[in-house]
Design a protein around this motif. Structure first.
Motif, mmCIF file in Angstrom:
data_model
loop_
_atom_site.group_PDB
_atom_site.id
_atom_site.type_symbol
_atom_site.label_atom_id
_atom_site.label_comp_id
_atom_site.label_asym_id
_atom_site.label_seq_id
_atom_site.Cartn_x
_atom_site.Cartn_y
_atom_site.Cartn_z
ATOM 1 N N VAL A 39 -1.766 53.560 -25.160
ATOM 2 C CA VAL A 39 -1.317 54.709 -24.387
ATOM 3 C C VAL A 39 0.171 54.533 -24.100
ATOM 4 N N MET A 40 0.955 55.538 -24.459
ATOM 5 C CA MET A 40 2.394 55.504 -24.182
ATOM 6 C C MET A 40 2.764 56.816 -23.516
ATOM 7 N N THR A 41 3.322 56.731 -22.321
ATOM 8 C CA THR A 41 3.792 57.920 -21.624
ATOM 9 C C THR A 41 5.294 58.054 -21.853
ATOM 10 N N PRO A 42 5.841 59.245 -21.688
ATOM 11 C CA PRO A 42 7.288 59.398 -21.839
ATOM 12 C C PRO A 42 8.083 58.499 -20.892
ATOM 13 N N THR A 43 7.636 58.374 -19.647
ATOM 14 C CA THR A 43 8.343 57.526 -18.688
ATOM 15 C C THR A 43 8.304 56.064 -19.112
ATOM 16 N N LYS A 44 7.155 55.615 -19.583
ATOM 17 C CA LYS A 44 7.014 54.239 -20.052
ATOM 18 C C LYS A 44 7.905 53.998 -21.277
ATOM 19 N N TRP A 45 7.973 54.969 -22.188
ATOM 20 C CA TRP A 45 8.831 54.878 -23.368
ATOM 21 C C TRP A 45 10.290 54.719 -22.953
ATOM 22 N N ILE A 46 10.741 55.551 -22.026
ATOM 23 C CA ILE A 46 12.132 55.526 -21.572
ATOM 24 C C ILE A 46 12.482 54.170 -20.971
ATOM 25 N N LYS A 47 11.616 53.653 -20.125
ATOM 26 C CA LYS A 47 11.890 52.374 -19.449
ATOM 27 C C LYS A 47 11.842 51.182 -20.405
ATOM 28 N N GLN A 48 10.829 51.125 -21.254
ATOM 29 C CA GLN A 48 10.671 49.969 -22.139
ATOM 30 C C GLN A 48 11.696 49.932 -23.261
ATOM 31 N N MET A 49 12.084 51.091 -23.767
ATOM 32 C CA MET A 49 12.963 51.138 -24.938
ATOM 33 C C MET A 49 14.426 51.420 -24.605
ATOM 34 N N ASN A 50 14.740 51.645 -23.336
ATOM 35 C CA ASN A 50 16.085 52.101 -22.939
ATOM 36 C C ASN A 50 16.420 53.392 -23.682
ATOM 37 N N ALA A 51 15.458 54.285 -23.775
ATOM 38 C CA ALA A 51 15.580 55.495 -24.585
ATOM 39 C C ALA A 51 16.487 56.535 -23.941
ATOM 40 N N ILE A 52 17.212 57.264 -24.795
ATOM 41 C CA ILE A 52 18.046 58.359 -24.332
ATOM 42 C C ILE A 52 17.635 59.689 -24.953
ATOM 43 N N GLY A 53 16.722 59.671 -25.901
ATOM 44 C CA GLY A 53 16.316 60.881 -26.619
ATOM 45 C C GLY A 53 15.320 61.738 -25.869
ATOM 46 N N ILE A 54 14.685 61.184 -24.845
ATOM 47 C CA ILE A 54 13.712 61.913 -24.046
ATOM 48 C C ILE A 54 14.124 61.796 -22.586
ATOM 49 N N VAL A 55 13.992 62.905 -21.867
ATOM 50 C CA VAL A 55 14.267 62.915 -20.431
ATOM 51 C C VAL A 55 12.999 63.365 -19.738
ATOM 52 N N SER A 56 12.566 62.615 -18.729
ATOM 53 C CA SER A 56 11.357 62.942 -18.000
ATOM 54 C C SER A 56 11.665 62.978 -16.511
ATOM 55 N N LYS A 57 11.327 64.093 -15.874
ATOM 56 C CA LYS A 57 11.572 64.257 -14.441
ATOM 57 C C LYS A 57 10.275 64.642 -13.760
ATOM 58 N N ALA A 58 10.013 64.008 -12.620
ATOM 59 C CA ALA A 58 8.801 64.292 -11.858
ATOM 60 C C ALA A 58 9.094 65.330 -10.783
ATOM 61 N N GLY A 59 8.032 65.931 -10.277
ATOM 62 C CA GLY A 59 8.172 66.850 -9.160
ATOM 63 C C GLY A 59 8.369 68.288 -9.591
ATOM 64 N N TYR A 61 9.947 71.560 -10.775
ATOM 65 C CA TYR A 61 10.920 71.814 -11.838
ATOM 66 C C TYR A 61 11.105 70.613 -12.758
ATOM 67 N N GLY A 62 10.177 69.697 -12.708
ATOM 68 C CA GLY A 62 10.227 68.536 -13.579
ATOM 69 C C GLY A 62 9.571 68.833 -14.907
ATOM 70 N N GLY A 63 9.535 67.831 -15.745
ATOM 71 C CA GLY A 63 8.915 67.963 -17.050
ATOM 72 C C GLY A 63 9.479 66.928 -17.994
ATOM 73 N N THR A 64 9.077 66.994 -19.228
ATOM 74 C CA THR A 64 9.565 66.087 -20.247
ATOM 75 C C THR A 64 10.303 66.903 -21.296
ATOM 76 N N TYR A 65 11.518 66.498 -21.573
ATOM 77 C CA TYR A 65 12.370 67.233 -22.494
ATOM 78 C C TYR A 65 12.896 66.287 -23.559
ATOM 79 N N ALA A 66 13.079 66.818 -24.773
ATOM 80 C CA ALA A 66 13.609 66.025 -25.882
ATOM 81 C C ALA A 66 14.766 66.789 -26.515
ATOM 82 N N TYR A 67 15.616 66.061 -27.208
ATOM 83 C CA TYR A 67 16.720 66.700 -27.909
ATOM 84 C C TYR A 67 16.201 67.600 -29.012
ATOM 85 N N ILE A 68 16.968 68.599 -29.379
ATOM 86 C CA ILE A 68 16.561 69.591 -30.382
ATOM 87 C C ILE A 68 16.267 68.943 -31.734
#
Length: 91
Positions: A39-59, A61-68
């Protein structure tokens, strides 16, 4: 984000665009991807990989967004590196 192809695609994008991408952790995750227990969540991906291609915001107006480029690449279903280098010239 359970599919191995999705994980590989995101990894290739990060390798091309992110100098701080955690390649060692990526290899470990890539080997587990596709297994039933994986199981891999977007937040877990961002933290473990130091990822910049996905942005995940909670609360609100939050959501998960990726580059075009990610969205374009997922539609094409062809060679990953070709997509990234080819679309980079036109986007």
């Amino acid at each position: 984000m359970r599919n191995r192809n999705t994980i590989e695609f995101l990894g290739v994008w990060e390798e091309l665009h992110n100098p701080d991408f955690n390649r060692v952790q990526f290899e470990a995750v890539k080997n587990e991807a596709g297994l039933y227990r994986f199981v891999m969540t977007p937040t877990k991906w961002i933290k473990q990989m130091n990822a910049i291609g996905i942005v995940s915001k909670a609360g609100r107006y939050g959501g998960t967004y990726a580059y075009i480029e990610d969205a374009i690449g997922k539609l094409k279903k062809t060679e990953y590196k070709y997509i990234h280098t080819g679309e980079k010239a036109f986007v």
